[in-house]
Design a protein around this motif. Sequence first.
Motif, short mmCIF file in Angstrom:
data_model
loop_
_atom_site.label_atom_id
_atom_site.label_comp_id
_atom_site.label_asym_id
_atom_site.label_seq_id
_atom_site.Cartn_x
_atom_site.Cartn_y
_atom_site.Cartn_z
N ASP A 128 0.83 -1.20 0.00
CA ASP A 128 0.00 0.00 0.00
C ASP A 128 0.87 1.26 0.00
O ASP A 128 0.57 2.24 -0.69
CB ASP A 128 -0.91 0.01 1.23
N GLU A 129 1.93 1.22 0.78
CA GLU A 129 2.82 2.38 0.88
C GLU A 129 3.45 2.72 -0.47
O GLU A 129 3.52 3.87 -0.88
CB GLU A 129 3.90 2.12 1.92
N GLU A 130 3.91 1.69 -1.20
CA GLU A 130 4.53 1.92 -2.50
C GLU A 130 3.51 2.45 -3.50
O GLU A 130 3.83 3.33 -4.31
CB GLU A 130 5.17 0.62 -3.01
N ALA A 131 2.28 1.96 -3.46
CA ALA A 131 1.25 2.46 -4.37
C ALA A 131 0.98 3.93 -4.11
O ALA A 131 0.83 4.72 -5.06
CB ALA A 131 -0.02 1.64 -4.21
N PRO A 152 8.93 12.94 -10.77
CA PRO A 152 9.32 11.80 -9.94
C PRO A 152 8.53 11.79 -8.63
O PRO A 152 8.14 12.86 -8.13
CB PRO A 152 10.81 12.03 -9.68
N PRO A 153 8.28 10.63 -8.05
CA PRO A 153 7.48 10.57 -6.82
C PRO A 153 8.04 11.42 -5.68
O PRO A 153 7.27 12.06 -4.95
CB PRO A 153 7.51 9.07 -6.45
N GLU A 154 9.36 11.43 -5.51
CA GLU A 154 9.94 12.19 -4.39
C GLU A 154 9.67 13.69 -4.55
O GLU A 154 9.33 14.38 -3.58
CB GLU A 154 11.44 11.91 -4.30
N LYS A 155 9.81 14.19 -5.75
CA LYS A 155 9.51 15.60 -6.01
C LYS A 155 8.03 15.88 -5.76
O LYS A 155 7.66 16.91 -5.18
CB LYS A 155 9.88 15.94 -7.45
N ALA A 156 7.17 14.96 -6.20
CA ALA A 156 5.73 15.14 -6.02
C ALA A 156 5.34 15.10 -4.55
O ALA A 156 4.50 15.89 -4.10
CB ALA A 156 4.99 14.06 -6.81
N LEU A 157 5.93 14.19 -3.79
CA LEU A 157 5.61 14.10 -2.36
C LEU A 157 5.99 15.38 -1.63
O LEU A 157 5.25 15.86 -0.76
CB LEU A 157 6.33 12.90 -1.74
N VAL A 204 -7.88 4.16 -6.91
CA VAL A 204 -7.82 2.84 -6.30
C VAL A 204 -6.35 2.47 -6.20
O VAL A 204 -5.70 2.17 -7.20
CB VAL A 204 -8.60 1.81 -7.14
N LEU A 205 -5.82 2.51 -4.98
CA LEU A 205 -4.39 2.35 -4.75
C LEU A 205 -4.14 1.26 -3.73
O LEU A 205 -4.89 1.12 -2.76
CB LEU A 205 -3.78 3.65 -4.21
N GLY A 206 -3.05 0.51 -3.92
CA GLY A 206 -2.67 -0.40 -2.87
C GLY A 206 -2.04 -1.68 -3.38
O GLY A 206 -1.71 -1.83 -4.56
N THR A 211 2.24 6.74 -13.93
CA THR A 211 3.36 6.72 -13.00
C THR A 211 4.57 7.36 -13.68
O THR A 211 4.64 7.43 -14.91
CB THR A 211 3.73 5.29 -12.58
N TYR A 212 5.51 7.82 -12.88
CA TYR A 212 6.73 8.40 -13.43
C TYR A 212 7.57 7.35 -14.13
O TYR A 212 8.09 7.57 -15.23
CB TYR A 212 7.53 9.06 -12.31
N GLU A 213 7.68 6.18 -13.54
CA GLU A 213 8.50 5.11 -14.10
C GLU A 213 7.63 4.16 -14.91
O GLU A 213 6.61 3.65 -14.41
CB GLU A 213 9.20 4.33 -12.97
N HIS A 214 8.02 3.91 -16.13
CA HIS A 214 7.27 3.00 -16.99
C HIS A 214 7.22 1.60 -16.38
O HIS A 214 6.18 0.92 -16.46
CB HIS A 214 7.90 2.96 -18.38
N GLU A 215 8.30 1.16 -15.78
CA GLU A 215 8.32 -0.17 -15.19
C GLU A 215 7.30 -0.31 -14.07
O GLU A 215 6.72 -1.38 -13.87
CB GLU A 215 9.72 -0.50 -14.67
#
Length: 338
Positions: free
Chosen positions: A238-241, A265-270, A290-292, A319-323
């Motif tokens: 859940d945290e990663e989502a 990137p997620p860190e910039k967004a957070l 719907v996240l988790g 998401t920022y990363e395609h993977e």
Amino acid sequence: MTDTPFRLSVLDQSPISEGSSGSQALQNTIDLARLADRLGYHRYWVAEHHGGPMLAGPSPEALIGPIAAATTSIRVGSGGVMLPHYSPFKVAETFSLLAGLFPGRIDLALGRAAGTDPLTSFALQRDRRTGSPDDFPQQLVELLGYLDDRLAEDHPFARLAKTLPGRPERPEPWLLGSSPQSALWAAELGLPYAFADFINAGGAEITALYRERFAEHEHAGLEPRTAVAVWVICADSDEEARRLAASGRMTFTLLRRGELIAVPPPEKALEFLANDERTPGQPRSERRAVLGAPAAVRAELEDVVSKYGAEEAIVVSITYEHEARRHSYELLADIFGL
């Protein structure tokens, strides 16, 4: 074969990550389509957006052919073509051609929205002497008349319906919507209806209205069909989502304020979101997400689909990363037993 009562599909908006390019985003779309095909998703729709740095898909009709050629069985289509920008005959010709090339696999989902800001909409117009007319219902009826070869004999374009290049193949038309009006049009015309929950999370009553009004019209041999497009990010925890979802939350927060950016990137967004929450008076983007981890996502997505009375969930993820986006769809396919 799935162990869920609804189909699972993909809506791809071709997101552009900060520091990347539109070209790479389009390559990612082809890559994700191949993955979705292998995993067993039912359909793969590409969206239409113009004039911004975040999404690289202004031309579904240009992307559908390469996607269909790169895949084997998944249905491919628009999610959707924003019909007010176009001639109905041109759209009919283009999607007839695609249907002829890829029989039984092409969808033509249609929308009324501009998919952009007013200035870009004006730039898309061929005739800029005045604003475009608000004649979407007439456009829609004309387009269906071409596809079904049902234009009245005295219609000035009646003979053109017989010239569509892909006959006898035909794309399957859908109507997109996020408001009651689109539901009424879909019901009246006997079209399947896809509701954008990721834009308006209060649409369960609207899809119920669609089914109710559909039954009031005489559509021989047709039944109402509903899909719901839902914002989903599935991750190993859940945290990663939630971390991955921050990128989309930042872009949509700024979009509401008229600022268009590439996916950060997620860190910039957070960091942005943490500071933004401490700033009073700022408009914020409130969209269902719907996240988790897989089990939680399955339960919530099943609940959303049930509330809409839908036969299909169309999953959209940014998401920022395609993977990370690939992994989200892999986890969904696994938890739903595709």
